[in-house]
Design a protein around this motif. Structure first.
Motif, PDB file in Angstrom:
ATOM      1  N   ASP A   1       0.837  -1.193   0.000  1.00 16.82           N
ATOM      2  CA  ASP A   1       0.000   0.000   0.000  1.00 16.82           C
ATOM      3  C   ASP A   1       0.874   1.246   0.000  1.00 16.82           C
ATOM      4  OD1 ASP A   1      -1.814   2.019   0.384  1.00 16.82           O
ATOM      5  OD2 ASP A   1      -2.906   1.014   1.988  1.00 16.82           O
ATOM      6  N   PRO A   2       0.921   2.002  -1.101  1.00 19.62           N
ATOM      7  CA  PRO A   2       1.802   3.174  -1.170  1.00 19.62           C
ATOM      8  C   PRO A   2       1.204   4.430  -0.540  1.00 19.62           C
ATOM      9  CG  PRO A   2       0.689   2.890  -3.258  1.00 19.62           C
ATOM     10  CD  PRO A   2       0.219   1.763  -2.375  1.00 19.62           C
ATOM     11  N   ASN A   3      -0.042   4.370  -0.086  1.00 21.64           N
ATOM     12  CA  ASN A   3      -0.703   5.579   0.418  1.00 21.64           C
ATOM     13  C   ASN A   3      -0.275   5.936   1.835  1.00 21.64           C
ATOM     14  OD1 ASN A   3      -2.442   6.149  -1.885  1.00 21.64           O
ATOM     15  ND2 ASN A   3      -3.484   4.245  -1.345  1.00 21.64           N
ATOM     16  N   ILE A   4      -0.228   4.943   2.715  1.00 24.78           N
ATOM     17  CA  ILE A   4       0.192   5.206   4.091  1.00 24.78           C
ATOM     18  C   ILE A   4       1.291   4.224   4.466  1.00 24.78           C
ATOM     19  CG2 ILE A   4      -0.480   5.280   6.508  1.00 24.78           C
ATOM     20  CD1 ILE A   4      -3.184   6.181   5.756  1.00 24.78           C
ATOM     21  N   LEU A   5       2.513   4.728   4.514  1.00 23.83           N
ATOM     22  CA  LEU A   5       3.670   3.939   4.905  1.00 23.83           C
ATOM     23  C   LEU A   5       4.261   4.517   6.177  1.00 23.83           C
ATOM     24  CD1 LEU A   5       5.604   3.686   1.520  1.00 23.83           C
ATOM     25  CD2 LEU A   5       4.048   1.991   2.460  1.00 23.83           C
ATOM     26  N   SER A   6       4.865   3.643   6.962  1.00 28.33           N
ATOM     27  CA  SER A   6       5.660   4.150   8.074  1.00 28.33           C
ATOM     28  C   SER A   6       6.997   4.604   7.515  1.00 28.33           C
ATOM     29  CB  SER A   6       5.875   3.042   9.108  1.00 28.33           C
ATOM     30  OG  SER A   6       6.837   2.100   8.632  1.00 28.33           O
ATOM     31  N   ASN A   7       7.828   5.161   8.367  1.00 30.86           N
ATOM     32  CA  ASN A   7       9.213   5.445   8.010  1.00 30.86           C
ATOM     33  C   ASN A   7       9.989   4.137   7.938  1.00 30.86           C
ATOM     34  OD1 ASN A   7       8.557   5.875  11.011  1.00 30.86           O
ATOM     35  ND2 ASN A   7      10.701   5.220  11.043  1.00 30.86           N
ATOM     36  N   LEU A   8      11.169   4.171   7.325  1.00 28.05           N
ATOM     37  CA  LEU A   8      12.072   3.022   7.327  1.00 28.05           C
ATOM     38  C   LEU A   8      12.846   2.988   8.644  1.00 28.05           C
ATOM     39  CD1 LEU A   8      13.776   2.931   3.796  1.00 28.05           C
ATOM     40  CD2 LEU A   8      12.508   1.058   4.861  1.00 28.05           C
ATOM     41  N   VAL A   9      13.118   1.789   9.139  1.00 28.59           N
ATOM     42  CA  VAL A   9      13.935   1.655  10.344  1.00 28.59           C
ATOM     43  C   VAL A   9      14.877   0.475  10.153  1.00 28.59           C
ATOM     44  CG1 VAL A   9      12.289   0.145  11.550  1.00 28.59           C
ATOM     45  CG2 VAL A   9      13.884   1.549  12.868  1.00 28.59           C
ATOM     46  N   TYR A  10      16.081   0.600  10.720  1.00 25.70           N
ATOM     47  CA  TYR A  10      17.096  -0.443  10.587  1.00 25.70           C
ATOM     48  C   TYR A  10      17.312  -1.133  11.923  1.00 25.70           C
ATOM     49  CZ  TYR A  10      21.622  -2.694   9.716  1.00 25.70           C
ATOM     50  OH  TYR A  10      22.639  -3.604   9.588  1.00 25.70           O
TER      51      TYR A  10
ATOM     52  N   GLY B   1      16.373  -4.029  19.535  1.00 27.98           N
ATOM     53  CA  GLY B   1      16.192  -5.048  18.516  1.00 27.98           C
ATOM     54  C   GLY B   1      14.750  -5.418  18.234  1.00 27.98           C
ATOM     55  N   GLU B   2      13.800  -4.927  19.027  1.00 24.93           N
ATOM     56  CA  GLU B   2      12.392  -5.231  18.811  1.00 24.93           C
ATOM     57  C   GLU B   2      11.712  -4.064  18.084  1.00 24.93           C
ATOM     58  OE1 GLU B   2      11.103  -8.159  22.446  1.00 24.93           O
ATOM     59  OE2 GLU B   2      11.029  -6.006  22.830  1.00 24.93           O
TER      60      GLU B   2
ATOM     61  N   LEU C   1       6.366  -5.796  18.469  1.00 19.91           N
ATOM     62  CA  LEU C   1       6.378  -7.092  17.799  1.00 19.91           C
ATOM     63  C   LEU C   1       7.143  -8.094  18.666  1.00 19.91           C
ATOM     64  CD1 LEU C   1       5.567  -8.674  15.282  1.00 19.91           C
ATOM     65  CD2 LEU C   1       7.730  -7.969  14.218  1.00 19.91           C
ATOM     66  N   VAL C   2       6.405  -9.062  19.228  1.00 22.36           N
ATOM     67  CA  VAL C   2       6.987 -10.071  20.118  1.00 22.36           C
ATOM     68  C   VAL C   2       6.646 -11.457  19.574  1.00 22.36           C
ATOM     69  CG1 VAL C   2       7.077 -10.993  22.460  1.00 22.36           C
ATOM     70  CG2 VAL C   2       6.713  -8.539  22.097  1.00 22.36           C
ATOM     71  N   SER C   3       7.686 -12.219  19.222  1.00 23.84           N
ATOM     72  CA  SER C   3       7.483 -13.585  18.722  1.00 23.84           C
ATOM     73  C   SER C   3       6.457 -13.628  17.591  1.00 23.84           C
ATOM     74  CB  SER C   3       7.057 -14.517  19.864  1.00 23.84           C
ATOM     75  OG  SER C   3       8.038 -14.545  20.873  1.00 23.84           O
ATOM     76  N   SER C   4       6.654 -12.741  16.599  1.00 24.77           N
ATOM     77  CA  SER C   4       5.803 -12.685  15.400  1.00 24.77           C
ATOM     78  C   SER C   4       4.360 -12.284  15.698  1.00 24.77           C
ATOM     79  CB  SER C   4       5.806 -14.035  14.659  1.00 24.77           C
ATOM     80  OG  SER C   4       7.109 -14.365  14.246  1.00 24.77           O
ATOM     81  N   LYS C   5       4.138 -11.612  16.836  1.00 21.89           N
ATOM     82  CA  LYS C   5       2.801 -11.149  17.171  1.00 21.89           C
ATOM     83  C   LYS C   5       2.877  -9.720  17.692  1.00 21.89           C
ATOM     84  CE  LYS C   5      -1.259 -12.181  20.011  1.00 21.89           C
ATOM     85  NZ  LYS C   5      -1.839 -13.075  21.042  1.00 21.89           N
ATOM     86  N   TRP C   6       1.988  -8.858  17.179  1.00 17.93           N
ATOM     87  CA  TRP C   6       1.939  -7.476  17.649  1.00 17.93           C
ATOM     88  C   TRP C   6       1.142  -7.417  18.949  1.00 17.93           C
ATOM     89  CZ3 TRP C   6       5.008  -3.909  15.667  1.00 17.93           C
ATOM     90  CH2 TRP C   6       5.464  -4.057  14.355  1.00 17.93           C
TER      91      TRP C   6
END
Length: 323
Positions: free
Chosen positions: A157-166, A222-223, A240-245
């Motif tokens: 979805d290009p309309n609402i994106l978050s920022n990029l994070v590393y 790291g999370e 995001l904890v163990s593949s669950k928000w």
């Protein structure tokens, strides 16, 4: 050193290693971020200490540097207005690093670490369509950018994106459709994962409302941390904890979030600022107070803000000798 102004302390600490250590020895411990912004006119930047409510102005090394793109580890990524030229700039050491021209559009941009480190990677992201995304990659010291187009199996979805994070050696971006996008620069591969939770349907349904929500993505130890909000409403924060928000507690567990349009960061048990979200917007009318939301007080400061962020304001690490 203890008698110098901030501007003179910055200059003095950059003279040599011994002077830098002397500056650190008399420093007051500061664990919060500062606001950096480019005034509408002139050739300078403003650094704002939000707890002391002090403003410092520093000259830029070049003219025409008007577009902030990202901030990390005390470095700014700046683009010249109406130009293809990017530069890394450290306002404390005054070091400037020029990059090759980049002539492609991008929606989000981020870099992994200080451009003086061997592991620094700069990435741009541009959704061309729902299922095609272009990613540009640059490594300081290289002579050109690498651009790759990827086919996505989930709608982007290009309309609402978050920022990029590393974090964890990868770049991440979240879309209002509930899709987490992952790019591994080492292997030059992408991954996607979708969540069908009710919370993401709420974000999606709000996309076309009068007051669309803004997504902020950040990391803490790291999370991945995801936040969405608008105006004076209470920011909703997930981890995001163990593949669950999982929604974070009503007190944020001592976390401080420094959110901005292009990059967001976190802190833990920051003196006088924990359990709060801060945005890089302030003004004389607000007694030089940053817009924020306190979970302890369950309210926004100051009053009812109608704008949380601006394109020209970021968070930046304070001078190294003040950390």
């Amino acid at each position: 050193m203890s008698l110098l102004s901030l501007e003179d302390s910055i200059r003095a600490s950059a003279v040599c290693k011994a002077w830098n250590e002397a500056a650190k020895s008399v420093a007051v411990v500061q664990k919060y971020l500062w606001v950096v912004s480019i005034p509408l006119c002139g050739n300078s930047i403003d650094l704002f200490d939000l707890l002391q409510r002090k403003m410092y102005t520093m000259n830029l090394p070049k003219t025409g540097l008007t577009d902030f793109c990202y901030s990390k580890d005390g470095w700014l990524l700046i683009r010249k207005s109406c130009s293809l030229e990017f530069l890394f700039f450290n306002p404390y050491s005054r070091k400037l690093i020029s990059l090759p021209e980049y002539d492609l559009k991008f929606h989000e941009i981020a870099f992994s670490s200080a451009p003086t480190s061997e592991t620094c990677t700069l990435v741009t992201l541009n959704p061309i369509s729902e299922y095609i995304v272009a990613i540009g990659t640059f490594y300081p010291g290289a002579t050109e950018w690498i651009t790759t187009t990827f086919q996505c199996y989930l709608a982007f979805d290009p309309n609402i994106l978050s920022n990029l994070v590393y974090t964890n050696n990868c770049f991440y971006c979240f879309t209002s459709g509930g899709v987490l996008f992952e790019f591994d620069p080492a292997s030059r591969t992408v991954k996607q994962k979708a969540w069908k939770d009710v919370i993401f349907h709420e974000i999606r349904n709000n996309e076309f409302s009068y007051q669309p929500k803004k997504l902020y993505l950040m990391e803490h130890k790291g999370e991945l941390i995801l936040m969405y909000t608008y105006g004076s409403e209470k920011p909703v924060v997930y981890k995001l904890v163990s593949s669950k928000w999982e929604e974070m507690s009503s007190t944020l567990d001592g976390l401080t979030i420094f959110a901005s349009m292009w990059c967001s960061e976190t802190g833990m048990d920051v003196l006088g600022m924990k359990n709060s979200v801060y945005f890089p917007k302030y003004g004389i009318r607000n007694n030089m107070q940053c817009v924020s939301y306190s979970y302890d007080d369950a309210r926004s400061y100051p009053g009812q803000p109608n704008q949380l962020c601006s394109d020209g304001s970021f968070w930046i690490d304070p001078p190294p000798f003040l950390k």
